[in-house]
Write an enzyme that holds these catalytic residues in place. Structure first.
Site, PDB file in Angstrom:
ATOM      1  N   CYS A   1       0.849  -1.205   0.000  1.00  0.00           N
ATOM      2  CA  CYS A   1       0.000   0.000   0.000  1.00  0.00           C
ATOM      3  C   CYS A   1       0.880   1.248   0.000  1.00  0.00           C
ATOM      4  O   CYS A   1       1.527   1.563   0.994  1.00  0.00           O
ATOM      5  CB  CYS A   1      -0.921  -0.061   1.218  1.00  0.00           C
TER       6      CYS A   1
ATOM      7  N   CYS B   1       0.284   3.958   2.586  1.00  0.00           N
ATOM      8  CA  CYS B   1       0.677   3.491   3.927  1.00  0.00           C
ATOM      9  C   CYS B   1       2.159   3.739   4.161  1.00  0.00           C
ATOM     10  O   CYS B   1       2.588   4.153   5.239  1.00  0.00           O
ATOM     11  CB  CYS B   1       0.420   2.000   4.082  1.00  0.00           C
TER      12      CYS B   1
END
Ligand SMILES: Cc1cc2nc3c(=O)[nH]c(=O)nc-3n(C[C@H](O)[C@H](O)[C@H](O)COP(=O)(O)OP(=O)(O)OC[C@H]3O[C@@H](n4cnc5c(N)ncnc54)[C@H](O)[C@@H]3O)c2cc1C
Lengths: 302, 104
Positions: free
Chosen positions: B31, B34
């Site tokens: 991600c 993230c």
């Protein structure tokens, strides 16, 4: 005191940090949001030499890690003001005041807003300026994209593969974006077009629930959406320096290829300066030039 | 303090039974946002002694992700006294995350 303080951890600022660290200067990079800058908005970069395909996130993360590994200190604080005291420059944030011998302003540009009521408070609650960042939250949902340039077109394409439906709202009757992208858009069955129209109101409870769209003839439609992606262009982020630094009418820092501003010891790099081509390769090139000029300036001080 | 990686086994002890408020960062290696959020959380963890920051990998700890209905990441959940007090979804600036702590 730092040798060089860089404002902005986008491609220009982080490249400047790499060059400054390799010249053994102490470096502080201040970043208002997250590292990487605007390139995180694109799922695929295809025009950076050597990397035929790389995502904006991967590009950003690689350059961030490279700067960090070389010893640049990166702090997440927004520069709200700068001061010029000759051989010392100060950068003010909400919590701190940092002193450096030289500054590099690499603040790029920020998303232009629609200027609608509640637009700010709904960011993260249905309003977004970054389809690649937030698209995944709208899987199977209804979204709208507003804008007519390449970013809006690419956002609509990207979202069409995730969302149930995408409505692309544009104030003109044709798109400014690349023709190939326009053709690909028209092939997607779940993209709908609203031409000659503007978003005029955001309707929300806790989250965005619908938008009001007004066309050229004044006809108003309400469109139920879970998300609105705003891609109506970008504006340079130089307001905080305007008291000291000479800008052009559009707000870009006036500087040539040597990245010098009107003040000695304060340099600029990347999309926030006057230039013809605003791309990664020119932003990173500026980073190298600005850092090299800053190193020369510091050497001449002693 | 550094960010503490937390698994299902230690979740109760590290998060629910913590005396300090806990910011739990649900994330995954794949991600992008993230990864960009991580250094911001690291800085909060280092600067503040009035809270704890933990990291939960949703691929390895799918029970926890399910239990707290984390369907989209990055997702930062604030736990206080063993209960969820607030959450922030998406890549948000540092002030927004500190705001979670301030308001709740
Ligand atoms: C959707 C999209 C797709 C693109 N695709 C490509 C592509 O395929 N190839 C290509 O070459 N280019 C592409 N670009 C352009 C490229 O992203 C830019 O040219 C490049 O990012 C400019 O880098 P920069 O460092 O000058 O500015 P930015 O990337 O804008 O970075 C500036 C940084 O400074 C920070 N900042 C601003 N003000 C402050 C402050 N006061 N204090 C602290 N920090 C601050 C910002 O938060 C930001 O992180 C694309 C751009 C967009 C929007």
């Amino acid at each position: 005191m730092f040798d060089i303080i860089i404002i902005g951890a986008g491609p220009a600022g982080l490249t400047a940090a790499i060059y400054a660290r390799r010249a053994a200067k102490s470096v502080l990079v201040l970043e208002a949001t997250a590292y990487g800058g605007q390139i995180i908005n694109t799922p695929d970069i295809e025009n950076y030499p050597v990397a035929a395909h790389i995502s904006g996130f991967d590009f950003a993360t690689k350059v961030y890690e490279q700067a960090k590994a070389l010893g640049a200190e990166i702090v997440f604080e927004k520069a709200v003001e700068i001061e010029d005291h000759g051989t010392e420059k100060a950068v003010i944030t909400a919590k701190n005041r940092y002193i450096g011998k030289a500054l590099i302003l690499a603040t790029g540009s920020e998303n232009r807003k629609l200027g609608l009521e509640k637009e700010d408070s709904l960011v993260g609650r249905g309003v977004s300026y970054c389809a690649t960042c937030d698209g995944a939250f709208y899987r199977g949902k209804k979204v709208a994209v507003v804008g007519g340039g390449n970013t809006a077109l690419e956002d609509a394409l990207y979202l069409a593969d995730l969302a149930e439906s995408v409505t692309l709202i544009h104030r003109r009757d044709s798109f400014r974006g690349e023709e190939g992208t326009v053709a690909r858009l028209k092939e997607k069955p779940n993209i709908h077009f609203m031409y000659n129209s503007n978003v005029t109101k955001l309707l929300a409870e806790k989250r965005l629930t619908a938008i009001e769209v007004t066309d050229r003839n004044g006809a108003v439609t309400e469109l139920a959406v879970d998300g609105l992606f705003i891609a109506v262009g970008r504006i340079p982020e130089n307001q905080n320096f305007a008291a000291l630094i000479r800008l052009d009418e559009a707000g870009y820092i006036q500087a040539g290829e040597n990245c010098h501003t009107n003040l000695p010891g304060i340099f600029t790099a990347g999309d926030n300066r006057t230039k013809e081509v605003r791309q990664l390769v020119t932003a990173t090139a500026d980073g190298a030039v600005a850092a090299t000029e800053a190193v020369k300036y510091i050497a001449a001080l002693s | 303090m550094a960010i503490i990686p937390v698994t299902y086994e230690h979740f109760e002890e590290e998060v629910l039974k913590s005396d300090l408020p806990v910011l739990a960062d649900f994330n995954a290696d794949w991600c992008g946002p993230c990864r960009m959020l991580a250094p911001i959380l690291e800085q909060i963890a280092e600067e503040r002694s009035d809270c704890k920051v933990v990291s939960i990998n949703v691929d390895d700890e799918s029970e926890l992700a399910e239990q707290f209905e984390v369907s989209s990441i990055p997702c930062v959940v604030l736990f206080k006294g063993g209960k969820e007090a607030a959450r922030s979804v998406g890549l948000r600036p540092k002030e927004a995350l500190e705001g979670l702590l301030g308001e709740n």
